[in-house]
Design a protein around this motif. Structure first.
Motif: not given
Ligand code: RIB
Length: 307
Positions: A1-8, A50-58
């Motif tokens: 699973m892709k881990r995506i950091l959202v800084v926003s 999150s809904r599309l299947g990634a692990k989101c680090i917000f």
């Protein structure tokens, strides 16, 4: 699973569905509806990831207030990593006032509040966790954006930027090499002075952007016309799907999140754009911001039906 950091950013949206928008000095009694919906460009994209299947680090900042409590509980429910979300005791959570006309067209005013007080130390800590990608927009304090991009670049983390909201004074030159830089039509015009009306003007605008931004791809979101992809030499418009437009809020946020995630999975910007167009099309067919964003099954069904 892709881990995506959202800084926003994160906002509570006060959404009014109206027949028409009043002119200065006019009071209108409307029979439409209003509601409070979790929104904010960053949070909408974080929900989409999150809904599309990634692990989101917000990573965002909320006020220590009732809106902040509601927003934080949504992010937990969506399965996000919320360890880098800080609460500000001095400033309120971000708030957006949104007027949506019958055509689905919206007008938005944002009061950023705590969004403009993101601390650089928190950003450094989150980048040290080595996410698969860094994703940002321009709705938070600019020093945090530049700092995050430079730290990510030093760590070899690919950077994706959704260039909203438009601000021609943002110091684009300070950003390191990006993978995708994605403005919408008005943001493109704000940064370049060129309205992206057709392939020729999209190319001119992209070349002008490349004088200030170092990026592998420019992806200009063209609303109901789809998106223009430019790789530094060639450009192509990928048309979107025909869907009834109910509310365009969050469509761009969902589009760029879909594009980013699918590109990380496949490495193909063109098919990723189809995936993003499908994600955006479903979003415009529903009301609200985060409430309108589809999950991965809905996008897969949509693509199966629509090709
Ligand atoms: O892109 C839509 C978003 O812009 C809204 O949810 C609002 O909060 C503003 O940030």
């Amino acid at each position: 699973m892709k881990r995506i950091l959202v800084v926003s950013s994160a906002n509570m949206d006060m959404v009014m569905n109206v027949d028409f928008v009043p002119v200065g000095g006019q009071t209108v009694i409307d029979k439409g509806t209003y509601s409070y919906v979790p929104g904010g460009k960053g949070a909408n994209s974080a929900v989409a990831f999150s809904r599309l299947g990634a692990k989101c680090i917000f990573l965002t900042k909320l006020g220590k207030d009732a809106n902040g409590d509601v927003l934080l509980s949504l992010y937990e429910k969506e399965g996000m990593d919320i360890s880098y979300i800080k609460r500000d005791t001095e400033v309120a959570s971000g708030l957006a006032a949104i007027l949506v006309e019958k055509t689905g067209q919206n007008r938005i005013i944002v009061f950023p509040g705590a969004n403009s007080r993101i601390e650089l130390d928190t950003v450094s800590e989150a980048i040290a966790g080595k996410p698969d990608a860094l994703y940002m927009q321009f709705e938070i304090n600019y020093d945090a954006i530049i700092h995050a991009a430079i730290e990510a670049s030093k760590n070899g983390i690919p950077i994706f930027i959704d260039a909203g909201p438009a601000n021609k004074d943002f110091p684009l030159e300070k950003l390191p090499e990006l993978t995708v830089f994605s403005p919408n039509e008005s943001e493109t015009e704000a940064f370049t002075g060129i309205a992206p009306t057709d392939e020729e003007s999209c190319k001119r605008a992209s070349l002008k952007l490349l004088e200030r931004v170092k990026t592998k791809y420019i992806v200009i979101k063209l609303g109901g016309r789809g998106a223009y992809i430019f790789d530094g030499e060639k450009g192509i418009i990928k048309p979107t799907y025909d869907m009834p437009v109910v509310d365009t809020t969050a469509a761009g946020d969902a589009f760029t999140a879909g594009l980013t995630l699918e590109y990380l999975r496949t490495g193909d910007i063109y098919t990723s754009c189809d995936f993003a167009n499908a994600t955006g099309s479903i979003t415009v067919s529903r009301h609200g911001a985060s409430s309108s964003i589809p999950n991965s099954n809905e996008v897969a069904d949509f693509l199966a039906k629509n090709g």
